[in-house]
Each structure stands twice: as C-alpha cells, then as structure tokens.
Design an enzyme around this catalytic site. Structure first.
Site: not given
Ligand code: MRU
Length: 378
Positions: A54, A244, A255
């Site tokens: 995240g 992200d 994601k």
């Molecule tokens: O691969 P991850 O689990 O780190 O991806 C997380 C996401 O895509 C979240 O939607 C994003 O980081 C926002 S978290 C507030």
C-alpha cells in the site's frame, strides 16, 4: 484503527526506538502475526515481499528503514546507501520517494550524532501526518456518501465498490478509499461494500474484506470480473479506489484492474472517485504513460496461496506447469474517466488546473526532493 474491539496499527516503533513492528500482511486474513524489524535490509525486504504494502505504508516503512540505518551508522555514506536500497524496493508508488526525500532533507541538516533519534522522530511524524491526511480524506469523501444516502429508502444501503486494499492496512491509519466508508458507517449510514478480490494477490479478498468485517461494515467479495455486471445491474452507486501515483493532470495509477472498473463505471453512469493524499501526487509527471509499472513474478498468476481444509497454508498451481504468464501490478486510469479526486483538501476534478489550485505549493515544483538533498544523494 479500532478493529474487532482492539486498537491495531499497521506499523509502530518499539519502545527502545531501535526496532519497528508491522503486521505481516502476507498472512492475513488467516493469521494476525506481528513481525519485528531491526535493520535497514529487514525494512527493505518487508516492502519487497509485501509484508507491508500500500503506497502510504510503503513510504512510512521506508522512513523507519532510514531510521534503523541511522541507528547502525549515521554517516552520509550510510544515509545514501539506505536511500538507494529503499528506493529500489518497489517502483510505482510515489509515496516511497516522498518519504525518502523528507527523511533525507531533514537528516542532512543535522550532525551525525543526533541523526538516529531525529530519524525516528521524523519517521513517526510522517506516520502521524499520513493518518491525518487519511482522516481528512474521510471527512471529504463522507459528503459523497451522505449525498447518495439521501436518495435511499430507510435501511437501503449505499453500495460502494472498491478495488485492492486502500484501507488502514495500506496506510498509517483509516486508509484512503476506506476512510469515507468507515466514517459513513460510524455515522449510522447504511452501507454495503463490493470488494473486488483483486487477482493475482487478492488484496481485496484477503485484506479489505478482513478490515471491513472487523469493523462491522457489511461487505461482499466478488470476483474481479463481476464488477461490470454489478454496475450494469444498478447494484453500484459509487466506486472509490486508492492510488499509488496520480499525475499532475489527474491520471490515476492504481492496482491492476482499476482501469477496467473505471471503463465499466463510465459506461454505466456510476461515479468513479480516487482517494488521493497529496504525497501520492507526482507533480513532475504530466501523463500516466510515464509512470513505471511494476512487473511481478509470473508465479503470482499461475499459482494461488491460501488455507487448506486442514488449516495449513498451501500454494497450488492453477495453470499447467511452465505456462507462460505476465503480471503487471498496476495500471493507469486516464483523468477523463475519473469523476473526482478525494484529497485531504477537498474533492477536486481530475485535472491539472484543479490539482494546481488545491496544491499551489507543490504544482510547478517538478522534483519532490529539494536541491540540497539532491546534491548529496546517490
Ligand atoms: O501492490 P499493493 O498491494 O502495494 O497495491 C496497493 C494499491 O494498489 C492501493 O490501492 C494503493 O497503494 C493505495 S493504498 C492507500
């Protein structure tokens, strides 16, 4: 976050300020296991293996990683080495760079003798700041849910769809996409959340559904492919996702699969919002096409992990041995498909003008990192 009557946090420093504790998110929802990290490489590995994940939490963990490195050796050389190691862990979330820049800018002004303590303080401050940003996103996003609730019959829930995990596990507290949901639930607004499973790592099924269940927010896990059907059938009032990295022009990287939800939302007239704390905005990039997209192991696609009927963690193959697979971890939703961005300063249009107006101190400043720290780094 209050979770099933317990106060839980995604990361916190040890009393001795020589360690940090995290929840191992690779084991949820089956096991709530606390892992202790005491070295820079431990912090970097926790990010790489997605024990923490995240965007905001990656940033905060990296900040604590710098603090652990300073505890071992507060020299400039070690600071530079720590920055390089942590910056290389995951490429897409801009929060990582934001946190490293903040640490570097602060520490370079200090004598080596005070860096370890100062680094822990700064990392903890970043965590507090992140929790506040998420809280404020919740306050602004709550208004969207309240408006939808006005058109519902008594007891009829507002149906929200979310993708991946942009919850408190992904941040220092509250979450970004989930903050408005938690606040609406606390206000007594009837709410139901469709949780995309989020293949291949299943952050929705494993993490978001767990979080919401623990807080008593009604939710239903659906296969990723179900979202279009649900929207077409009128079962989704609102989509809220995290990000992200969001560009200066409002392109939202999140994601893998988020883009497809946005397309389905547009075709069905469902409002599509991204919850975007300002450290997730990359004002140096105009177009989402420039965002580095992490490619992860093909095995995450060809195999699945979970708990067997006997209660053992097991990994099974879902494809024939040796099958070719490709695993991009993120995609970009163009600004034109985004109804709005829920930021800590309010809900704004996904456009260069709106973002520049909301964050005048950031827009126009291409690099996040100030010149003094840039010169000393890498
Ligand atoms: O691969 P991850 O689990 O780190 O991806 C997380 C996401 O895509 C979240 O939607 C994003 O980081 C926002 S978290 C507030």
């Amino acid at each position: 976050m209050q979770s099933a009557g317990k106060q839980l946090r995604s990361i916190w420093p040890g009393d001795d300020r020589a360690r940090v504790h995290i929840i191992d998110q690779t084991l949820l929802p089956h096991e709530l296991t606390i892992v202790t990290i005491s070295t820079l490489s431990g912090a970097a590995r926790a990010i790489e293996t997605m024990q923490v994940r995240g965007a905001p939490l990656i940033g905060v963990t990296a900040a604590y990683g710098v603090a652990l490195a300073m505890r071992a050796d507060p020299s400039n050389a070690n600071l530079n080495a720590a920055m390089s190691r942590l910056a290389a862990t995951r490429p897409t979330a801009i929060n990582l760079r934001f946190a490293l820049d903040a640490m570097c800018e602060h520490l370079l002004t200090l004598p080596e003798s005070s860096r370890a303590e100062a680094a822990f303080d700064r990392a903890s401050a970043l965590a507090v700041e992140d929790a506040k940003l998420c809280h404020d996103i919740g306050v602004h996003g709550l208004g969207l849910i309240q408006d939808l609730a006005k058109n519902k019959k008594i007891g009829e829930p507002v149906n929200i769809l979310t993708h991946c995990n942009a919850g408190w596990l992904a941040t220092a507290d509250w979450g970004t996409a989930t903050a408005p949901m938690y606040m609406a639930h606390d206000e007594g607004i009837a709410l139901h959340v469709w949780v995309d499973e989020t293949r291949p790592r299943n952050q929705g099924a494993a993490l978001t559904a767990w979080e919401l269940d623990q807080r008593g927010v009604p939710c239903t896990i659906v296969a990723d492919n179900a979202a279009g059907y649900l929207m077409h059938a009128g079962k989704v009032d609102l989509v809220i996702v995290g990000t992200d990295r969001t560009t200066a022009s409002g392109d939202v990287c999140n994601k893998i699969g988020t883009y497809l939800k946005a397309l389905a939302a547009r075709d069905n007239g469902v409002p599509f919002y991204a919850a975007v704390p300002s450290p997730s905005i990359d004002f140096s990039l105009e177009s989402g096409a420039k965002i580095p997209i992490e490619t992860r192991a093909a095995r995450e696609v060809t195999h699945m992990s979970g708990l067997s009927a006997a209660g053992r963690r097991e990994t099974i193959a879902v494809a024939r041995p040796g099958a070719n697979a490709f695993n991009p971890a993120f995609d970009v939703t163009p600004a034109r498909l985004v109804t709005g961005l829920i930021t800590e300063r309010g809900v704004v249009a996904a456009s260069r003008e709106a973002l520049a107006q909301a964050f005048p101190e950031r827009s126009g400043h291409a690099p996040l990192m100030p010149a003094a720290s840039r010169a000393a780094r890498f």
